[in-house]
Scaffold this active site. Structure first.
Site, short mmCIF file in Angstrom:
data_model
loop_
_atom_site.label_atom_id
_atom_site.label_comp_id
_atom_site.label_asym_id
_atom_site.label_seq_id
_atom_site.Cartn_x
_atom_site.Cartn_y
_atom_site.Cartn_z
N ASN A 22 -37.75 96.74 18.10
CA ASN A 22 -37.60 95.47 18.80
C ASN A 22 -38.93 94.79 19.10
O ASN A 22 -38.95 93.64 19.54
CB ASN A 22 -36.81 95.68 20.10
CG ASN A 22 -35.36 96.02 19.82
OD1 ASN A 22 -34.79 95.55 18.84
ND2 ASN A 22 -34.77 96.86 20.65
N ASP A 116 -25.52 93.79 15.35
CA ASP A 116 -24.55 94.73 15.90
C ASP A 116 -23.30 94.02 16.39
O ASP A 116 -23.36 92.91 16.93
CB ASP A 116 -25.16 95.49 17.09
CG ASP A 116 -26.23 96.48 16.64
OD1 ASP A 116 -26.14 96.95 15.51
OD2 ASP A 116 -27.15 96.74 17.44
N ASP A 311 -29.41 99.65 25.64
CA ASP A 311 -29.26 100.34 24.36
C ASP A 311 -29.10 101.85 24.51
O ASP A 311 -28.72 102.52 23.54
CB ASP A 311 -30.47 100.05 23.46
CG ASP A 311 -30.36 98.70 22.77
OD1 ASP A 311 -29.38 97.97 23.04
OD2 ASP A 311 -31.24 98.37 21.98
#
Length: 424
Positions: A22, A116, A311
């Site tokens: 990320n 996702d 996450d």
């Protein structure tokens, strides 16, 4: 492709944490902000990175791979301001090109991004922030952004979105005047982007806080920047070591980013030792839920940084199935992320899914091998962890989703003694 996993064996050994996915993705996009060469180091070799590199090459960036984890990117000319639809739908981070394309060319055309399947992921915050800097936004199946010039402004984000913060930062560094971004996301990957841009000549202050002040500059120069470690990957390996009753050393772990993660794992009776950038998850974990004061059932809930990372809620749900006691997992941010627990229940986990955001987990449960399908990166990794501590054999399909976020996962886990192999 699928994974075939035989569970029930403790993992032992040393594993090296890779670079933060990320952070790598916005840093790749930020290379568009200069016509000088940028060298990125500690870049994870994963599918999402490969897609981002394909996109920048399509835009005109010269990409040279120096080593497995190092790239040189030089944007002499941006040949188009339009992201190809087939690439945009592969990756959520394709939206990150809006800010730098606007700043360099005054135009950006983007298809709705993919990524996702974890629930609605709104884009409004991106466009509100860029509009505040002078962009005009038109939506007709694609997003068309134009700006004759970008001018700094006071921006209050309606949610502390990581990618919206990053887009606003990348647009503001080349805007005229001063930009103040309030309610900004402050995750380590946002900090990495800011530090890289400052090395390139940007003037960003307040890094690591929720208020960023950006003094616009006329141009940015090249730089060499090393991506920080992926604390999501580190958290995954901590959970994996604990539930397999293993003994694992994680190098390059950057413990300074694990403070809230350490508190959350502590609620499940899991601890680790640290020395410098290395942490050691020893064998003999108690794996017992620690009640709140008065014996109340504790909870693990996610929140914007420095809160517990969303996450890792999938990972913690699996770990909780192996801990003695009852705990509430509350995933506040994405309404579809918890649906994978149905598969854990089929494996023998004792979980009550209260609603799309909350699950009550009672353990320990003896998990049985099963046939599974990965819905997203983190739930997929959670399924790998479940399979490695389950009795018998499991098959996990759609592993493309897992490998979007974890480099050489099969090989690295095999080096720890995991009985896992990849099949076509």
């Amino acid at each position: 492709m699928r994974y075939r996993i035989e569970g029930g064996f403790p993992l032992k050994g040393t594993i090296l944490a890779k670079g933060n996915k990320n952070a790598a993705l916005p840093c790749i996009a930020a290379c568009l902000l200069t016509d000088e060469a940028v060298v990125l180091e500690n870049v994870p070799d994963i599918q999402d990175v490969r897609v981002m590199l394909d996109i920048v090459q399509y835009l005109g960036v010269q990409v040279t791979r120096l080593r497995k984890d190092s790239y040189r990117l030089k944007t002499t000319d941006i040949v188009t301001s339009e992201i190809p639809q087939e690439k945009a739908k592969l990756i959520r981070a394709s939206i990150l090109f809006a800010g730098p394309l606007l700043a360099r060319t005054g135009k950006a055309v983007l298809s709705p991004p993919g990524g996702d399947v974890i629930g609605r992921r709104r884009l409004d915050t991106h466009f509100l922030a860029l509009s505040a800097l002078g962009a005009r936004v038109e939506i007709d199946g694609v997003f068309r952004l134009t700006a004759h010039r970008l001018v700094g402004d006071e921006i209050f984000l309606d949610e502390a979105s990581v990618t919206a913060t990053e887009n606003a930062i990348m647009a503001a560094v080349l805007a005229e005047g001063t930009t103040v971004i309030r309610n900004a996301a402050s995750e380590p990957h946002v900090q990495d982007l800011c530090h890289m841009l400052n090395q390139m000549g940007a003037q960003i202050s307040g890094i690591g806080s929720n208020v960023l002040t950006i003094e616009g500059v006329e141009r940015l120069s090249g730089t060499t920047f090393a991506i920080g470690s992926d604390y999501m990957e580190v958290g995954s390996f901590i959970g994996l070591a604990a539930v397999t009753r293993g003994d694992v050393v994680i190098e390059n772990a950057d413990p300074q980013h694990l403070r809230m993660t350490k508190l959350a794992f502590g609620k499940l009776g899991i601890y680790w030792e640290q020395e410098g950038r290395t942490i050691h998850v020893p064998a003999g974990q108690s794996l017992k839920v620690v009640p709140d004061l008065g014996g109340a059932i504790p909870k693990i809930d996610d929140a914007p940084w420095p809160g517990f990372p969303a996450d890792l809620t999938s990972i913690m749900t699996v770990v909780a199935t192996q801990a003695e006691g009852t705990i509430l997992i509350h995933e506040k941010m994405f309404e579809s992320r918890m649906f994978f627990v149905d598969k854990l229940i089929e494996m023998g986990a004792r979980i009550i899914l209260c609603d799309p955001h909350r699950a009550v987990v009672s353990g320990p449960s003896r998990l049985r091998g099963s046939e599974l399908t990965s819905p997203d990166v983190r739930a997929g990794m959670a399924m790998v962890i479940a399979a490695l501590c389950a009795e018998g054999e499991s098959l996990i399909h759609n592993v493309y989703q897992i490998e979007r976020g974890y480099e050489d996962l099969v090989e690295r886990l095999q080096n720890l003694g995991a009985r896992i192999r990849k099949e076509s």
